[in-house]
Design a protein around this motif. Sequence first.
Motif, PDB file in Angstrom:
ATOM      1  N   GLN A   1       0.853  -1.184   0.000  1.00  0.00           N
ATOM      2  CA  GLN A   1       0.000   0.000   0.000  1.00  0.00           C
ATOM      3  C   GLN A   1       0.890   1.235   0.000  1.00  0.00           C
ATOM      4  OE1 GLN A   1      -2.276  -0.609   3.564  1.00  0.00           O
ATOM      5  NE2 GLN A   1      -3.016  -2.627   2.910  1.00  0.00           N
TER       6      GLN A   1
ATOM      7  N   CYS B   1      -1.564   5.482   0.917  1.00  0.00           N
ATOM      8  CA  CYS B   1      -2.987   5.163   1.052  1.00  0.00           C
ATOM      9  C   CYS B   1      -3.486   5.454   2.467  1.00  0.00           C
ATOM     10  CB  CYS B   1      -3.231   3.693   0.721  1.00  0.00           C
ATOM     11  SG  CYS B   1      -2.922   3.272  -1.004  1.00  0.00           S
TER      12      CYS B   1
ATOM     13  N   CYS C   1      -5.836  -5.266   0.361  1.00  0.00           N
ATOM     14  CA  CYS C   1      -5.497  -4.763  -0.965  1.00  0.00           C
ATOM     15  C   CYS C   1      -4.035  -5.041  -1.286  1.00  0.00           C
ATOM     16  CB  CYS C   1      -5.740  -3.256  -1.049  1.00  0.00           C
ATOM     17  SG  CYS C   1      -7.455  -2.759  -0.828  1.00  0.00           S
TER      18      CYS C   1
END
Length: 236
Positions: free
Chosen positions: A105, A108, A114
């Motif tokens: 990430q 973010c 994710c």
Amino acid sequence: MDEKFANQIINKCLNIIFNRNVSFSIDVILSKFAFDVRLPKKVFDSLTAEETWTSNINSSNFITQANMEKYDEEHNWMLQKIKLSSLKDILDVWKKVNYTTTERQYDCINVSQCDPIYNCENAFRCTDCRSSKNIVFSDGCASSEFCIACQRSVNCNFCLRVDDSGNCTNSYNVICSNSISNSFFIQDCSKLHECIFCSHISNKKFCIANMQFEEKEYFFYKKFIVDWILGDILKN
């Protein structure tokens, strides 16, 4: 980002798209709409055994980005040089450091499950998305907001299952199209507003199955089409 927050994003998106007060569980949305979207898979950190998520399913050893950085700070990933007698020796040493980093990430805020994801906020189980906000179960989206189960699309807002498209709003099931708004089941079209089941047309509104309708007629049909779509979601 947890599942409760992700569910709030999903239901807000659905309410805008279908103009109905609807509420569906995150599991239903995953099975009905994101079943074919390339999403991060659950694996386990090889050092800590904690649950993590990756877009690289071909690896066998994983480490979360946070644990990778922590290990670097505490131990340093460099190894002391040793004498090597064969390729096997090299590969054996490589195994000591060869972990696939998960949940990557970058810049973010409030994202989970994710990998990888860039400059996004409020994202749940997405991959390769950039500069987007409030996205769930999406792959390859950019500069978008409130998108669910969307793929390879840009500048889309309040969209569900929009693939390979751009500049779409308040729409569902759009493929390879541009500048679509308030529309459902659109393929290879551009500049459509309030159209349903249309393909290969441009600069139209109030069309169903490539047929032109008056506005009042169109909304009469749209109502029971929405009933059919939402009813189908509830089917097992």
